[in-house]
Design a protein around this motif. Structure first.
Motif: not given
Length: 250
Positions: A3-7, A65-67, A73-83, A90-98
């Motif tokens: 398990k890995k945590r991200y913001f 934050h979420f787990d 990790e690379v796949k998680v960080l590159n998931s912004i467009a998919s999210i 009305q809701i926009a994801a901007k970035r994910i930070v480990p």
């Protein structure tokens, strides 16, 4: 892989939502974000936000934050467009930070800032995004009163009652009104905020601006530590969470 945590940093127009936090029988930002990420990461995702914005409140910078388990990790960080593809406009994801696995979006925030927007003439483009006030306000008096906030730490008089907080003390470092294109914008920054605090402060300062109370009255209200002495809670539409700071995120 464990398990890995991200913001995750997001922004949202809160007009259509019943606040951030998941609630029964109401659509919230957290519910939609968790749902989108659960689909993308193919596992249940439960976020924890940096605060609880109320129904109709907006945010230009919000962190949660979420787990995630067993995903590179690379796949998680590159998931912004998919999210974003799964989120409403009305809701926009901007970035994910480990971050470290004990990092906490709410308790580790060291500063937060809000803005509150007030306009004075009917404007269809400010509907649900600013508060229309028909009275003339004395911005100089309001700023003199607002500066007094920096001399206090106990803001019980501006807090929603029956909240589960261990203290009503906050350290305000900025509180100022500025004129902007025929409107005024109130900016307030502190280490933490109480439930409904900013809207109650603005409501009380507007009473100063209308000359219903003076600066000494404003100070008496703060000293009273009694919510019933303060002004009305102004509409949610003008309130924006604009900054959340952490020691480990740039």
């Amino acid at each position: 892989m464990s398990k890995k945590r991200y913001f995750i940093q997001i922004a949202y127009d809160g007009s259509l939502y019943h606040g951030w936090q998941i609630q029964p029988n109401a659509i919230t930002v957290q519910e939609l974000l968790d749902g989108a990420m659960s689909i993308i990461f193919r596992q249940p995702i439960e976020t924890l936000g940096c605060g609880r914005t109320d129904a109709g409140v907006h945010s230009t910078e919000f962190f949660a934050h979420f787990d995630v388990e067993n995903i590179d990790e690379v796949k998680v960080l590159n998931s912004i467009a998919s999210i974003n593809a799964k989120l409403p406009y009305q809701i926009a994801a901007k970035r994910i930070v480990p971050v470290a696995n004990d990092a906490h979006a709410r308790f580790h925030a060291t500063a937060r800032a809000y803005k509150y927007y007030i306009h004075f003439e009917k404007d269809p483009f400010k509907l649900n995004r600013s508060w229309l006030v028909k009275d003339k306000l004395d911005i100089n008096l309001m700023n003199k009163a607002a500066s007094e906030l920096l001399n206090y730490t106990d803001f019980s008089c501006f807090s929603k009652s029956n909240t589960q907080t261990f203290t009503n003390n906050c350290k305000i470092v900025q509180a100022v009104f500025e004129e902007q294109d025929g409107s005024i914008v109130f900016t307030i920054e502190a280490d933490r905020f109480l439930r409904n605090m900013v809207r109650a402060i603005v409501g009380t300062l507007v009473r100063v601006g209308k000359k219903e109370i003076d600066i000494e009255d404003f100070k008496v209200i703060i000293d009273s530590k009694n919510r019933s002495n303060a002004g009305q809670s102004v509409p949610a539409c003008g309130l924006y969470l604009v900054k959340v700071e952490y020691p480990y995120i740039n």
